[in-house]
Scaffold this motif. Structure first.
Motif, PDB file in Angstrom:
ATOM      1  N   UNK A  28      -7.224 -38.493 -14.422  1.00  0.00           N
ATOM      2  CA  UNK A  28      -5.954 -38.771 -13.745  1.00  0.00           C
ATOM      3  C   UNK A  28      -5.769 -37.824 -12.556  1.00  0.00           C
ATOM      4  N   UNK A  29      -6.135 -36.555 -12.744  1.00  0.00           N
ATOM      5  CA  UNK A  29      -6.084 -35.573 -11.659  1.00  0.00           C
ATOM      6  C   UNK A  29      -6.995 -35.995 -10.517  1.00  0.00           C
ATOM      7  N   UNK A  30      -8.169 -36.492 -10.852  1.00  0.00           N
ATOM      8  CA  UNK A  30      -9.111 -36.965  -9.843  1.00  0.00           C
ATOM      9  C   UNK A  30      -8.511 -38.113  -9.041  1.00  0.00           C
ATOM     10  N   UNK A  31      -7.836 -39.033  -9.706  1.00  0.00           N
ATOM     11  CA  UNK A  31      -7.223 -40.165  -9.007  1.00  0.00           C
ATOM     12  C   UNK A  31      -6.113 -39.699  -8.067  1.00  0.00           C
ATOM     13  N   UNK A  36      -4.776 -38.156  -2.371  1.00  0.00           N
ATOM     14  CA  UNK A  36      -4.486 -37.134  -1.356  1.00  0.00           C
ATOM     15  C   UNK A  36      -5.500 -37.207  -0.211  1.00  0.00           C
ATOM     16  N   UNK A  37      -6.760 -37.444  -0.549  1.00  0.00           N
ATOM     17  CA  UNK A  37      -7.793 -37.555   0.489  1.00  0.00           C
ATOM     18  C   UNK A  37      -7.507 -38.704   1.448  1.00  0.00           C
ATOM     19  N   UNK A  38      -6.780 -39.705   0.984  1.00  0.00           N
ATOM     20  CA  UNK A  38      -6.479 -40.859   1.819  1.00  0.00           C
ATOM     21  C   UNK A  38      -5.140 -40.713   2.537  1.00  0.00           C
ATOM     22  N   UNK A  60     -16.285 -29.566 -16.147  1.00  0.00           N
ATOM     23  CA  UNK A  60     -17.308 -30.089 -15.225  1.00  0.00           C
ATOM     24  C   UNK A  60     -16.696 -31.114 -14.271  1.00  0.00           C
ATOM     25  N   UNK A  61     -15.760 -31.918 -14.771  1.00  0.00           N
ATOM     26  CA  UNK A  61     -15.064 -32.871 -13.886  1.00  0.00           C
ATOM     27  C   UNK A  61     -14.306 -32.148 -12.784  1.00  0.00           C
ATOM     28  N   UNK A  62     -13.699 -31.027 -13.127  1.00  0.00           N
ATOM     29  CA  UNK A  62     -12.947 -30.236 -12.159  1.00  0.00           C
ATOM     30  C   UNK A  62     -13.867 -29.699 -11.062  1.00  0.00           C
ATOM     31  N   UNK A  63     -15.032 -29.199 -11.461  1.00  0.00           N
ATOM     32  CA  UNK A  63     -16.002 -28.689 -10.484  1.00  0.00           C
ATOM     33  C   UNK A  63     -16.514 -29.821  -9.594  1.00  0.00           C
ATOM     34  N   UNK A  64     -16.811 -30.972 -10.175  1.00  0.00           N
ATOM     35  CA  UNK A  64     -17.278 -32.125  -9.397  1.00  0.00           C
ATOM     36  C   UNK A  64     -16.222 -32.571  -8.393  1.00  0.00           C
ATOM     37  N   UNK A  65     -14.979 -32.567  -8.830  1.00  0.00           N
ATOM     38  CA  UNK A  65     -13.877 -32.934  -7.946  1.00  0.00           C
ATOM     39  C   UNK A  65     -13.768 -31.962  -6.781  1.00  0.00           C
TER      40      UNK A  65
END
Length: 126
Positions: A28-31, A36-38, A60-65
């Motif tokens: 959800x944080x990634x979404x 924000x990137x857009x 690991x998801x946090x680092x990838x993000x």
């Protein structure tokens, strides 16, 4: 809503409200971060002041993000990480790869410095 979102002039602060940053919450944080990137304000500060634990997949998801933000020439800074979360991330040997500050104010400073650095580097590209 599992997050508090506060938009500033140069960045958006996303603060998870749950005591565990689970894999589902990092998705959800990634979404939210991709949104924000857009937008016009592309830099993100993630404030982990409420988070007591983080499983390996979420870390690991946090680092990838974070890496995806830097690949797109935007900032992604994590701040106010509690000792229990930091210990987990250090055990996974991810901490040194993350852009982490002790306070939100210092995260703001990092974002602003990186913005200036990108502006200066763009001048050299021309």
């Amino acid at each position: 809503m599992n997050f508090k979102i506060d938009t500033k002039e140069k960045f958006t602060v996303i603060t998870p409200l749950a005591p565990e940053l689970s894999a589902n919450l990092t998705e959800e944080l990634a979404q939210i971060s991709v949104d924000c990137l857009q937008s016009d304000i592309k830099n993100v500060v993630v404030n982990l002041k409420n988070v007591d634990s983080i499983p390996e997949t979420a870390a690991t998801n946090l680092l990838t993000l974070q890496q995806s933000f830097y690949e797109n020439n935007n900032s992604f800074v994590i701040c106010e990480m509690r000792a229990t979360v930091q210990e987990t991330i250090e055990q996974l040997e991810l901490f040194e790869s993350m852009n982490v500050t002790p306070t939100e104010s210092e995260a703001w400073d990092i974002v602003q410095m990186e913005e200036i650095e990108r502006e200066l580097m763009n001048g050299f590209d021309e």
